[in-house]
Design an enzyme around this catalytic site. Structure first.
Site, PDB file in Angstrom:
ATOM      1  N   CYS A   1      -2.354  -5.130  -5.073  1.00 58.09           N
ATOM      2  CA  CYS A   1      -2.768  -6.396  -4.466  1.00 58.09           C
ATOM      3  C   CYS A   1      -1.622  -7.412  -4.487  1.00 58.09           C
ATOM      4  CB  CYS A   1      -3.933  -7.010  -5.240  1.00 58.09           C
ATOM      5  SG  CYS A   1      -5.430  -6.041  -5.190  1.00 58.09           S
TER       6      CYS A   1
ATOM      7  N   GLU B   1       0.838  -1.205   0.000  1.00 56.10           N
ATOM      8  CA  GLU B   1       0.000   0.000   0.000  1.00 56.10           C
ATOM      9  C   GLU B   1       0.870   1.251   0.000  1.00 56.10           C
ATOM     10  OE1 GLU B   1      -2.863  -0.503   3.166  1.00 56.10           O
ATOM     11  OE2 GLU B   1      -3.852  -2.123   2.055  1.00 56.10           O
TER      12      GLU B   1
ATOM     13  N   GLU C   1      -1.715 -10.476  -5.268  1.00 57.73           N
ATOM     14  CA  GLU C   1      -1.733 -11.340  -6.459  1.00 57.73           C
ATOM     15  C   GLU C   1      -0.921 -10.726  -7.589  1.00 57.73           C
ATOM     16  OE1 GLU C   1      -4.265 -10.444  -4.564  1.00 57.73           O
ATOM     17  OE2 GLU C   1      -6.004 -11.761  -4.781  1.00 57.73           O
TER      18      GLU C   1
HETATM   19  N1  THU Z   1      -6.036  -6.844  -1.723  1.00 57.58           N
HETATM   20  C1  THU Z   1      -5.232  -7.837  -2.186  1.00 57.58           C
HETATM   21  O1  THU Z   1      -4.013  -7.802  -2.007  1.00 57.58           O
HETATM   22  N2  THU Z   1      -5.815  -8.869  -2.838  1.00 57.58           N
HETATM   23  C2  THU Z   1      -7.145  -9.024  -3.003  1.00 57.58           C
HETATM   24  O2  THU Z   1      -7.571 -10.021  -3.563  1.00 57.58           O
HETATM   25  C3  THU Z   1      -8.069  -7.998  -2.542  1.00 57.58           C
HETATM   26  C4  THU Z   1      -7.465  -6.811  -1.895  1.00 57.58           C
HETATM   27  C5  THU Z   1      -5.410  -5.745  -0.982  1.00 57.58           C
HETATM   28  C6  THU Z   1      -5.441  -4.407  -1.638  1.00 57.58           C
HETATM   29  C7  THU Z   1      -5.367  -3.497  -0.444  1.00 57.58           C
HETATM   30  O3  THU Z   1      -4.000  -3.359  -0.074  1.00 57.58           O
HETATM   31  C8  THU Z   1      -6.082  -4.258   0.650  1.00 57.58           C
HETATM   32  O4  THU Z   1      -6.071  -5.610   0.253  1.00 57.58           O
HETATM   33  C9  THU Z   1      -7.514  -3.795   0.907  1.00 57.58           C
HETATM   34  O5  THU Z   1      -8.250  -3.772  -0.260  1.00 57.58           O
END
Ligand code: THU
Length: 155
Positions: free
Chosen positions: A67, A58, A69
């Site tokens: 994310c 973040e 992934e």
């Molecule tokens: N996030 C992921 O890393 N993967 C997901 O499948 C959904 C959301 C992260 C993005 C952000 O840093 C936090 O989770 C909240 O949305």
């Protein structure tokens, strides 16, 4: 192609999937998620058994958040270009909580999974925990994004 597998308990998954889930858990420890406090870990297994892991990253400028992934898929493609991605596991937990929560991958990540699946012409298996608290193994990223747009549309 195999069908979708669903298990109530992590212990019931095949050994390879369990291994990847554990590696995804480790990866979540290195998530940088001070804003959402939602820690996500992802682990990729290449066909040659190489392991790549990543956590969500973040930023104080919120739209830059990435994310887990996509962190791990981009890392895999960059560090191991041309290698076949066999399987990916994704897990999530809230900060300082051991209990895993659903991590069912956003649409953007599903699109990126499909990109690599399309170019390697081999399915990528995806393991994730659903909101119904089931461990689901999708035999291909295409199960997560039906009617998708991919490079074949551009021909
Ligand atoms: N996030 C992921 O890393 N993967 C997901 O499948 C959904 C959301 C992260 C993005 C952000 O840093 C936090 O989770 C909240 O949305």
């Amino acid at each position: 192609m195999k069908g979708i597998l669903s298990h109530e308990h992590l212990e019931d998954l095949d050994a390879e999937s369990k291994y990847l889930v554990h590696k995804a858990k480790d990866a979540a420890q290195h998530a940088h998620a001070p804003y959402s406090k939602f820690h996500v870990g992802a682990a990729i297994l290449l066909a040659d058994d190489t392991l790549i892991t990543g956590g969500n990253q973040e930023n104080a400028a919120y739209p830059l958040c990435m994310c887990a992934e996509r962190v791990v898929l981009y890392a895999s493609s960059s560090a191991h270009p041309g290698k076949i991605i066999k399987k990916m596991a994704v897990i999530a937990h809230k900060k300082n909580q051991k209990e895993l929560v659903a991590a069912t991958s956003c649409g953007a990540c599903r699109q990126v999974m499909l990109e690599y699946e399309t170019i390697q012409k081999r399915p990528i298996e995806i393991v994730m925990l659903t909101k119904e608290s089931n461990w689901v193994i999708f035999p291909s990223a295409s199960f997560l994004l039906p009617f998708s747009f991919n490079q074949e549309n551009l021909i």
